[in-house]
Design a protein around this motif. Structure first.
Motif, PDB file in Angstrom:
ATOM      1  N   ASN A 105       0.869  -1.117   0.052  1.00 54.99           N
ATOM      2  CA  ASN A 105      -0.128  -0.072   0.039  1.00 54.99           C
ATOM      3  C   ASN A 105       0.909   1.169  -0.042  1.00 54.99           C
ATOM      4  O   ASN A 105       1.593   1.412   1.097  1.00 54.99           O
TER       5      ASN A 105
ATOM      6  N   THR B 286       1.240   5.495  -1.265  1.00 57.20           N
ATOM      7  CA  THR B 286       0.658   6.771  -1.219  1.00 57.20           C
ATOM      8  C   THR B 286       1.692   7.618  -2.094  1.00 57.20           C
ATOM      9  O   THR B 286       2.681   7.663  -1.527  1.00 57.20           O
TER      10      THR B 286
ATOM     11  N   HIS C 256       1.638  12.000  -2.130  1.00 60.92           N
ATOM     12  CA  HIS C 256       1.153  13.022  -1.041  1.00 60.92           C
ATOM     13  C   HIS C 256      -0.082  12.533  -0.757  1.00 60.92           C
ATOM     14  O   HIS C 256      -1.162  13.328  -0.988  1.00 60.92           O
ATOM     15  N   GLN C 257      -0.273  11.595   0.157  1.00 64.01           N
ATOM     16  CA  GLN C 257      -1.054  10.990   0.980  1.00 64.01           C
ATOM     17  C   GLN C 257      -2.435  10.478   0.034  1.00 64.01           C
ATOM     18  O   GLN C 257      -3.232   9.928   0.312  1.00 64.01           O
ATOM     19  N   ASP C 258      -2.382  10.431  -1.127  1.00 61.56           N
ATOM     20  CA  ASP C 258      -3.330  10.026  -2.174  1.00 61.56           C
ATOM     21  C   ASP C 258      -2.939   8.428  -2.601  1.00 61.56           C
ATOM     22  O   ASP C 258      -1.709   8.222  -3.103  1.00 61.56           O
ATOM     23  N   PRO C 259      -3.627   7.523  -2.511  1.00 63.63           N
ATOM     24  CA  PRO C 259      -3.330   5.957  -2.848  1.00 63.63           C
ATOM     25  C   PRO C 259      -2.929   6.069  -4.299  1.00 63.63           C
ATOM     26  O   PRO C 259      -3.574   6.607  -5.246  1.00 63.63           O
TER      27      PRO C 259
ATOM     28  N   SER D  24       5.908   3.606   2.103  1.00 60.13           N
ATOM     29  CA  SER D  24       4.709   3.505   2.193  1.00 60.13           C
ATOM     30  C   SER D  24       4.055   4.979   1.555  1.00 60.13           C
ATOM     31  O   SER D  24       3.196   5.096   1.092  1.00 60.13           O
ATOM     32  N   GLU D  25       4.959   5.882   1.756  1.00 60.47           N
ATOM     33  CA  GLU D  25       4.388   7.317   1.051  1.00 60.47           C
ATOM     34  C   GLU D  25       5.810   7.800   0.336  1.00 60.47           C
ATOM     35  O   GLU D  25       6.883   7.893   0.882  1.00 60.47           O
TER      36      GLU D  25
ATOM     37  N   SER E 163       6.921  10.224  -0.937  1.00 62.13           N
ATOM     38  CA  SER E 163       7.631  11.491  -0.528  1.00 62.13           C
ATOM     39  C   SER E 163       8.517  11.390   0.763  1.00 62.13           C
ATOM     40  O   SER E 163       9.285  12.318   1.069  1.00 62.13           O
ATOM     41  N   ASN E 164       8.546  10.236   1.356  1.00 64.78           N
ATOM     42  CA  ASN E 164       9.202  10.015   2.663  1.00 64.78           C
ATOM     43  C   ASN E 164      10.461   9.292   2.151  1.00 64.78           C
ATOM     44  O   ASN E 164      10.517   8.836   1.318  1.00 64.78           O
TER      45      ASN E 164
END
Length: 166
Positions: A3, A5, A7-10, A147-148, A150-151
């Motif tokens: 899973n 994302t 920018h927080q969008d899946p 998972s994100e 941008s991280n």
């Protein structure tokens, strides 16, 4: 499937998720001089494969610089950075930032790496931030799908895994 994302969008990842213990999928990408490169070009070496969406953005640049700085300290490990950037852009960025201890590889032509490692973001045609450590027998020994996108990845865990791989 992981899973992930952006920018927080899946987002939807295309391809099969790679897991520890799997045989590393082959891939065909381009070097900065437009030569075709595959997994076989690194046979007999441990590979730390750092995957970034675009090398010329903040987190991606930091990730690439960090692994470049660590590359000479981790023994018989070849560090690869794979992105969808054009080889010309990668070469220009590498020269500007004096990156000389890792190979930058472009998946822009066929998205072959992205599909084979399950990191191609369908909605953006970019690669999801991830790390793979492949031992000298081409077995996957470490995987991180961040998972994100941008991280940052877990640099220490990836470097430790690369040092331990044979």
């Amino acid at each position: 499937m992981a899973n992930v994302t952006f920018h927080q969008d899946p987002v939807t990842l295309v391809g099969k998720e790679v897991k520890v213990g799997d045989k590393a999928p082959d891939f065909k990408v381009l070097s900065n001089d437009l030569n075709s490169v595959s997994l076989g070009d690194y046979d007999g070496k441990v590979k730390l494969i750092s995957v970034v969406p675009s090398i010329d953005t903040g987190v991606c640049a930091e990730q690439t610089k960090r692994f470049n700085d660590e590359a000479d300290k981790i023994g018989n490990v070849k560090v690869l950075t794979v992105s969808m950037d054009l080889p010309f852009a990668q070469k220009r960025w590498v020269n500007k930032h004096e990156i000389n201890s890792l190979d930058t590889l472009s998946d822009h032509r066929d998205a072959n790496f992205g599909q084979n490692y399950g990191v191609l973001i369908e909605e953006l045609r970019l690669l999801a931030r991830s790390i793979f450590v492949v031992d000298s027998n081409n077995n996957i020994t470490y995987v991180e799908y961040v998972s994100e996108v941008s991280n940052h990845p877990d640099y220490d865990a990836a470097l430790d895994a690369a040092k331990k791989a044979e």
